[in-house]
Design a protein around this motif. Structure first.
Motif, mmCIF file in Angstrom:
data_model
loop_
_atom_site.group_PDB
_atom_site.id
_atom_site.type_symbol
_atom_site.label_atom_id
_atom_site.label_comp_id
_atom_site.label_asym_id
_atom_site.label_seq_id
_atom_site.Cartn_x
_atom_site.Cartn_y
_atom_site.Cartn_z
ATOM 1 N N THR A 60 0.838 -1.208 0.000
ATOM 2 C CA THR A 60 0.000 0.000 0.000
ATOM 3 C C THR A 60 0.869 1.253 0.000
ATOM 4 O O THR A 60 0.470 2.293 -0.509
ATOM 5 C CB THR A 60 -0.971 0.009 1.187
ATOM 6 N N PHE A 61 2.087 1.139 0.563
ATOM 7 C CA PHE A 61 3.009 2.267 0.641
ATOM 8 C C PHE A 61 3.880 2.290 -0.606
ATOM 9 O O PHE A 61 4.937 1.659 -0.675
ATOM 10 C CB PHE A 61 3.867 2.151 1.908
ATOM 11 N N VAL A 102 -3.624 -4.934 -1.341
ATOM 12 C CA VAL A 102 -2.448 -4.325 -0.716
ATOM 13 C C VAL A 102 -2.095 -4.953 0.625
ATOM 14 O O VAL A 102 -2.947 -5.530 1.312
ATOM 15 C CB VAL A 102 -2.614 -2.802 -0.553
ATOM 16 N N VAL A 103 -0.813 -4.821 0.976
ATOM 17 C CA VAL A 103 -0.310 -5.228 2.286
ATOM 18 C C VAL A 103 0.413 -4.047 2.917
ATOM 19 O O VAL A 103 0.814 -3.097 2.240
ATOM 20 C CB VAL A 103 0.648 -6.440 2.194
ATOM 21 N N ASP A 104 0.585 -4.121 4.238
ATOM 22 C CA ASP A 104 1.226 -3.060 5.004
ATOM 23 C C ASP A 104 2.743 -3.113 4.840
ATOM 24 O O ASP A 104 3.292 -3.998 4.165
ATOM 25 C CB ASP A 104 0.830 -3.177 6.482
ATOM 26 N N SER A 105 3.416 -2.176 5.489
ATOM 27 C CA SER A 105 4.867 -2.039 5.389
ATOM 28 C C SER A 105 5.577 -2.643 6.591
ATOM 29 O O SER A 105 5.009 -2.733 7.686
ATOM 30 C CB SER A 105 5.245 -0.554 5.295
ATOM 31 N N PHE A 123 5.317 8.653 0.370
ATOM 32 C CA PHE A 123 4.141 8.212 -0.380
ATOM 33 C C PHE A 123 2.909 8.189 0.517
ATOM 34 O O PHE A 123 3.000 7.905 1.713
ATOM 35 C CB PHE A 123 4.350 6.797 -0.940
ATOM 36 N N TRP A 124 1.760 8.485 -0.086
ATOM 37 C CA TRP A 124 0.476 8.356 0.607
ATOM 38 C C TRP A 124 -0.094 6.985 0.247
ATOM 39 O O TRP A 124 -0.109 6.618 -0.926
ATOM 40 C CB TRP A 124 -0.479 9.462 0.177
ATOM 41 N N PRO A 125 -0.545 6.198 1.219
ATOM 42 C CA PRO A 125 -0.930 4.807 0.940
ATOM 43 C C PRO A 125 -2.041 4.675 -0.094
ATOM 44 O O PRO A 125 -2.942 5.510 -0.186
ATOM 45 C CB PRO A 125 -1.402 4.292 2.309
ATOM 46 N N MET A 126 -1.968 3.585 -0.840
ATOM 47 C CA MET A 126 -2.969 3.310 -1.873
ATOM 48 C C MET A 126 -4.363 3.142 -1.271
ATOM 49 O O MET A 126 -5.359 3.564 -1.863
ATOM 50 C CB MET A 126 -2.593 2.054 -2.670
ATOM 51 N N HIS A 127 -4.447 2.533 -0.091
ATOM 52 C CA HIS A 127 -5.775 2.280 0.492
ATOM 53 C C HIS A 127 -6.439 3.550 1.007
ATOM 54 O O HIS A 127 -7.610 3.520 1.383
ATOM 55 C CB HIS A 127 -5.687 1.225 1.608
ATOM 56 N N GLU A 128 -5.704 4.664 1.007
ATOM 57 C CA GLU A 128 -6.286 5.945 1.423
ATOM 58 C C GLU A 128 -6.458 6.917 0.260
ATOM 59 O O GLU A 128 -6.768 8.086 0.474
ATOM 60 C CB GLU A 128 -5.398 6.590 2.500
ATOM 61 N N ALA A 160 1.968 1.880 7.273
ATOM 62 C CA ALA A 160 1.996 2.771 6.107
ATOM 63 C C ALA A 160 1.347 4.115 6.419
ATOM 64 O O ALA A 160 1.828 5.164 5.972
ATOM 65 C CB ALA A 160 1.288 2.103 4.928
ATOM 66 N N GLU A 161 0.270 4.084 7.188
ATOM 67 C CA GLU A 161 -0.414 5.335 7.549
ATOM 68 C C GLU A 161 0.502 6.231 8.379
ATOM 69 O O GLU A 161 0.543 7.452 8.188
ATOM 70 C CB GLU A 161 -1.704 5.011 8.309
ATOM 71 N N ARG A 162 1.259 5.622 9.268
ATOM 72 C CA ARG A 162 2.184 6.409 10.094
ATOM 73 C C ARG A 162 3.333 6.959 9.245
ATOM 74 O O ARG A 162 3.716 8.134 9.380
ATOM 75 C CB ARG A 162 2.732 5.543 11.229
ATOM 76 N N LEU A 163 3.891 6.122 8.372
ATOM 77 C CA LEU A 163 4.978 6.588 7.508
ATOM 78 C C LEU A 163 4.524 7.776 6.657
ATOM 79 O O LEU A 163 5.269 8.746 6.477
ATOM 80 C CB LEU A 163 5.455 5.452 6.591
#
Length: 376
Positions: free
Chosen positions: A81-82, A100-103, A316-321, A339-342
């Protein structure tokens, strides 16, 4: 305060002018010129691939790769996602479904341990994206691909000169792609490359790049392609850059090591991992993440840097957002906290090839200043 320090400035003091002048003197400026094939061949050799197909940019390299692999309606492709939107966009435009998967919080790459749970009977491929300086842990990905008979698409856009366990990034997928945007280790201004060992895939990509013209009947089309051709002018610049790749990799690593020396003890910052057991960081960009103790976010940090004439860019802004994908009904209710935190707390500081030691010192001093200006 000094002169502004841009987030990126390429280094173009090799043979770029000489090769460009040759294009102009010979009149070969289009995609038919000899530098294109030379650049393709030498780049493919560098990443230990049989075929190189030069294209107009890294995003369209992904689009062509997806179509060449036969991925289409109803197929699922697993990716981080990231990442940049080009990755998910190529999947969606082909009629396929991005999953998608997380980071991983340490490397910022896709968390390979989350991939297997996302595999379904519809899964056709895994798209790995090497992020910012370290490659994805490929052994696990390749084992899953073998186990479930999946294709591997390797986005190595940021990995010119990087290796995974000694193997060049770009040699690790069924098909792999690169970008030559000005912030990359090798630039052609705009441009990209598809590399593969598969003769049929290479032929398909070359056809897609060139409007699917046919050798016997040029203007009779069995398929729809694009005009993705790279010009001789761009390839000339790329060839001059490629000649210096080892120098550029060394330069980037020195920059990254110097930033780490200067920022290593700064409270409030998480710095990039210098290495893993499979790769040494190539520092395509030098990213930092604000710790949770810092009261402001990356947007505020970048604003403060801008006031000091220091360029920066968000992560990067995550794909799921992404709103565009929400409108399509994708990723509803999905959350990927790393990913949201990054995305909210990460940004990168000046990292261009032309950055000087003095500029690195000034950037580091300024980063320390903005963290001590209050609000922490």
């Amino acid at each position: 305060m000094g002169e502004p320090i841009p987030v990126n400035e390429p280094l173009l003091d090799g043979k770029e002018k000489q090769y460009l002048n040759e294009c102009i003197d010979t009149g070969w400026i289009s995609s038919e010129g000899p530098f294109v094939k030379q650049f393709e061949a030498e780049f493919a050799t560098r990443v230990e691939r049989k075929h190189g197909i030069a294209v107009s940019n890294g995003s369209m390299a992904l689009d062509a790769a997806i179509v060449a692999l036969g991925i289409g309606a109803g197929d699922e492709v697993i990716l981080p996602t990231f990442t940049i939107i080009s990755c998910a966009a190529a999947i969606v435009r082909a009629g396929a479904i991005p999953v998608v998967v997380d980071s991983n919080p340490d490397t910022w790459n896709m968390d390979v341990e989350q991939v297997e749970a996302k595999i379904t009977p519809k899964t056709k491929a895994i798209m790995v994206v090497h992020i910012y300086g370290l490659p994805v842990e490929m052994d696990a990905i390749q084992a899953l691909a073998q186990k479930y008979k999946l294709l591997v698409i390797e986005d190595a856009a940021e990995m010119h000169g990087q290796t995974y366990k000694g193997k060049p990034c770009g040699s690790l997928g069924d098909i792999s792609t690169f970008s030559f945007y000005p912030n990359k280790h090798i630039t052609t201004g705009e441009g990209g490359m598809i590399v593969t060992d598969d003769d049929n895939l290479a032929q398909r990509c070359r056809s897609l790049r060139n409007l699917c013209f046919q050798p016997q009947q040029r203007f009779v089309h069995e398929d729809l392609g694009w005009n993705l051709r790279m010009t001789n002018l761009q390839a000339a610049v790329g060839l001059a850059q490629l000649e210096r790749l080892d120098e550029f990799v060394s330069r980037k690593r020195q920059m990254g090591q110097r930033y780490t020396e200067l920022l290593g003890n700064v409270a409030g910052l998480e710095l990039p991992l210098p290495r893993t057991d499979y790769a040494e960081n190539i520092y395509w960009v030098y990213g930092v993440v604000l710790t949770d103790e810092v009261s402001f976010d990356a947007t505020e940090a970048m604003k403060r840097l801008r006031e000091h004439k220091i360029g920066s860019r968000p992560f990067f802004w995550p794909m799921h957002e992404q709103p565009v994908f929400h409108k399509m009904g994708l990723f509803k209710g999905e959350s990927y906290p790393v990913a949201e935190r990054l995305a909210r707390r990460g940004f990168y500081i000046p990292s261009g090839m032309a950055l000087t030691p003095e500029q690195i010192e000034r950037v580091a001093v300024t980063v320390k200043e903005i963290l001590s200006e209050g609000g922490q």
